[in-house]
Design a protein around this motif. Structure first.
Motif, PDB file in Angstrom:
ATOM      1  N   CYS A 150     -25.660  88.919  44.208  1.00 40.45           N
ATOM      2  CA  CYS A 150     -25.719  87.641  44.928  1.00 40.45           C
ATOM      3  C   CYS A 150     -24.876  87.703  46.193  1.00 40.45           C
ATOM      4  O   CYS A 150     -25.263  87.169  47.239  1.00 40.45           O
ATOM      5  CB  CYS A 150     -25.271  86.491  44.024  1.00 40.45           C
ATOM      6  N   CYS A 154     -26.543  87.441  50.097  1.00 40.74           N
ATOM      7  CA  CYS A 154     -26.185  86.214  50.827  1.00 40.74           C
ATOM      8  C   CYS A 154     -26.088  86.523  52.319  1.00 40.74           C
ATOM      9  O   CYS A 154     -25.205  87.265  52.761  1.00 40.74           O
ATOM     10  CB  CYS A 154     -24.857  85.661  50.312  1.00 40.74           C
ATOM     11  N   ILE A 204     -27.770  76.874  51.096  1.00 38.22           N
ATOM     12  CA  ILE A 204     -28.590  76.757  49.879  1.00 38.22           C
ATOM     13  C   ILE A 204     -30.012  77.294  50.033  1.00 38.22           C
ATOM     14  O   ILE A 204     -30.996  76.644  49.690  1.00 38.22           O
ATOM     15  CB  ILE A 204     -28.606  75.301  49.338  1.00 38.22           C
ATOM     16  N   THR A 205     -30.132  78.529  50.520  1.00 38.42           N
ATOM     17  CA  THR A 205     -31.446  79.168  50.615  1.00 38.42           C
ATOM     18  C   THR A 205     -31.916  79.744  49.281  1.00 38.42           C
ATOM     19  O   THR A 205     -33.058  80.171  49.165  1.00 38.42           O
ATOM     20  CB  THR A 205     -31.416  80.297  51.653  1.00 38.42           C
ATOM     21  N   LYS A 206     -31.026  79.793  48.300  1.00 38.76           N
ATOM     22  CA  LYS A 206     -31.329  80.256  46.944  1.00 38.76           C
ATOM     23  C   LYS A 206     -31.586  81.765  46.845  1.00 38.76           C
ATOM     24  O   LYS A 206     -32.081  82.241  45.820  1.00 38.76           O
ATOM     25  CB  LYS A 206     -32.516  79.498  46.349  1.00 38.76           C
ATOM     26  N   CYS A 207     -31.236  82.518  47.880  1.00 42.55           N
ATOM     27  CA  CYS A 207     -31.418  83.968  47.794  1.00 42.55           C
ATOM     28  C   CYS A 207     -30.519  84.568  46.722  1.00 42.55           C
ATOM     29  O   CYS A 207     -30.889  85.563  46.081  1.00 42.55           O
ATOM     30  CB  CYS A 207     -31.156  84.614  49.148  1.00 42.55           C
ATOM     31  N   CYS A 208     -29.364  83.968  46.483  1.00 41.55           N
ATOM     32  CA  CYS A 208     -28.458  84.463  45.445  1.00 41.55           C
ATOM     33  C   CYS A 208     -29.080  84.288  44.058  1.00 41.55           C
ATOM     34  O   CYS A 208     -29.011  85.182  43.210  1.00 41.55           O
ATOM     35  CB  CYS A 208     -27.110  83.759  45.523  1.00 41.55           C
ATOM     36  N   THR A 209     -29.696  83.134  43.845  1.00 39.28           N
ATOM     37  CA  THR A 209     -30.343  82.866  42.560  1.00 39.28           C
ATOM     38  C   THR A 209     -31.494  83.835  42.313  1.00 39.28           C
ATOM     39  O   THR A 209     -31.696  84.312  41.190  1.00 39.28           O
ATOM     40  CB  THR A 209     -30.867  81.421  42.526  1.00 39.28           C
ATOM     41  N   GLU A 210     -32.236  84.155  43.350  1.00 34.95           N
ATOM     42  CA  GLU A 210     -33.427  84.990  43.210  1.00 34.95           C
ATOM     43  C   GLU A 210     -33.110  86.405  42.738  1.00 34.95           C
ATOM     44  O   GLU A 210     -33.931  87.041  42.079  1.00 34.95           O
ATOM     45  CB  GLU A 210     -34.179  85.045  44.538  1.00 34.95           C
ATOM     46  N   HIS A 217     -28.782  79.991  37.534  1.00 35.64           N
ATOM     47  CA  HIS A 217     -29.232  79.117  38.618  1.00 35.64           C
ATOM     48  C   HIS A 217     -28.033  78.770  39.498  1.00 35.64           C
ATOM     49  O   HIS A 217     -27.508  77.642  39.463  1.00 35.64           O
ATOM     50  CB  HIS A 217     -29.891  77.863  38.052  1.00 35.64           C
ATOM     51  N   THR A 219     -27.536  78.367  42.741  1.00 36.56           N
ATOM     52  CA  THR A 219     -27.655  77.328  43.771  1.00 36.56           C
ATOM     53  C   THR A 219     -27.785  75.938  43.166  1.00 36.56           C
ATOM     54  O   THR A 219     -27.024  75.019  43.491  1.00 36.56           O
ATOM     55  CB  THR A 219     -28.865  77.616  44.680  1.00 36.56           C
ATOM     56  N   ASP A 220     -28.754  75.775  42.274  1.00 36.14           N
ATOM     57  CA  ASP A 220     -29.058  74.447  41.749  1.00 36.14           C
ATOM     58  C   ASP A 220     -27.977  73.896  40.827  1.00 36.14           C
ATOM     59  O   ASP A 220     -27.693  72.700  40.848  1.00 36.14           O
ATOM     60  CB  ASP A 220     -30.384  74.474  40.983  1.00 36.14           C
TER      61      ASP A 220
END
Length: 251
Positions: A150, A154, A204-210, A217, A219-220
């Motif tokens: 992550c 980022c 909060i692009t959510k690339c870390c979660t992906e 999760h 980001t969320d």
């Protein structure tokens, strides 16, 4: 069943390097780390790679496979076509030591900057009590194996080296959020998250979660709630006015 696969592996150190082509045998059920080990055993004994458990639990074998941050031990060869070239490179965000091994000390520096769990001063060990719902809320974050994928993906630090000094990254902002959600933690995590650890840099692009191999999760469930708590404390006019009034009374 076995076949010959085409691999491109980055070889070099902090001063120079490049991709080197290999043709290597692949057997059914193998993962990318198996192939890297076969290359070490048969073609390049000095190939450097960091690994430990080969079970997706130590987070040591992080790298980039065809441009995507992944664990070598959890990426099966079956996800690639037999005629596909598999390119393995070191994590791009961190300085290369040699070949696939990078210097991830930045992450340990950031970890040390976060104050530890801080219970009330009058609460003794053995007296901690939490509701099950509070335990479950942050349990997800404790699955982190610190693979730093992550952190690597980022773009705040991947594309902007100058941000590293003031930005803790998603892994450690998640740690701050976990402590902030702990009902027995009394430290002021909200101001620290914003002012000292760079929460505001996160968009909060959510690339870390992906890329999280533990499917956390980030980001969320951690970063967005932490941002909401910071906004409530710092920018809500009613809360701001109340803090000023009570501060004056205390003085």
């Amino acid at each position: 069943m076995s076949y010959k696969a085409s691999f491109r592996v980055w070889r070099g150190d902090a001063t120079s390097g490049g991709l080197q082509d290999f043709t290597v045998e692949v057997n059914e059920g193998e993962v990318v780390l198996d192939i890297i080990h076969r290359l070490q055993a048969t073609q390049c004994s000095d190939l450097a790679v960091r690994w430990n458990c080969k079970a997706g639990k130590c987070g040591s074998c992080s790298a980039e496979i065809n441009g995507r941050p992944r664990l070598l031990c959890m990426t099966r060869m079956s996800v690639f076509a037999e005629d596909e070239v598999v390119t393995v490179t070191p994590m791009r965000t961190f300085p290369v030591i040699r070949d696939l091994v990078t210097d991830v000390s930045y992450n340990y520096t950031k970890a040390r900057e976060i104050p530890a769990f801080t219970p009330p001063a009058d609460l003794k060990p053995g007296e901690y009590r939490m509701k099950q719902v509070d335990v479950e809320r942050s349990q997800e974050f404790r699955k982190c194996i610190e693979c730093f994928l992550c952190q690597n993906t980022c773009h705040v630090i991947r594309d902007h080296e100058e941000n590293k000094e003031n930005f803790a990254g998603p892994r450690f902002l998640m740690r701050i959020a976990e402590l902030e959600m702990h009902p027995l933690d009394v430290a002021d995590r909200r101001h620290a998250a914003q002012d000292e650890h760079g929460l505001g840099y996160c968009n909060i692009t959510k690339c870390c979660t992906e890329v999280c191999p533990e499917n956390i999760h980030i980001t969320d469930n951690a970063l967005i709630p932490m941002k909401e708590r910071v906004v409530d404390r710092r920018y809500d006019p009613v809360v701001w006015l109340g803090s000023k009034i009570f501060r004056r009374k205390a003085e």
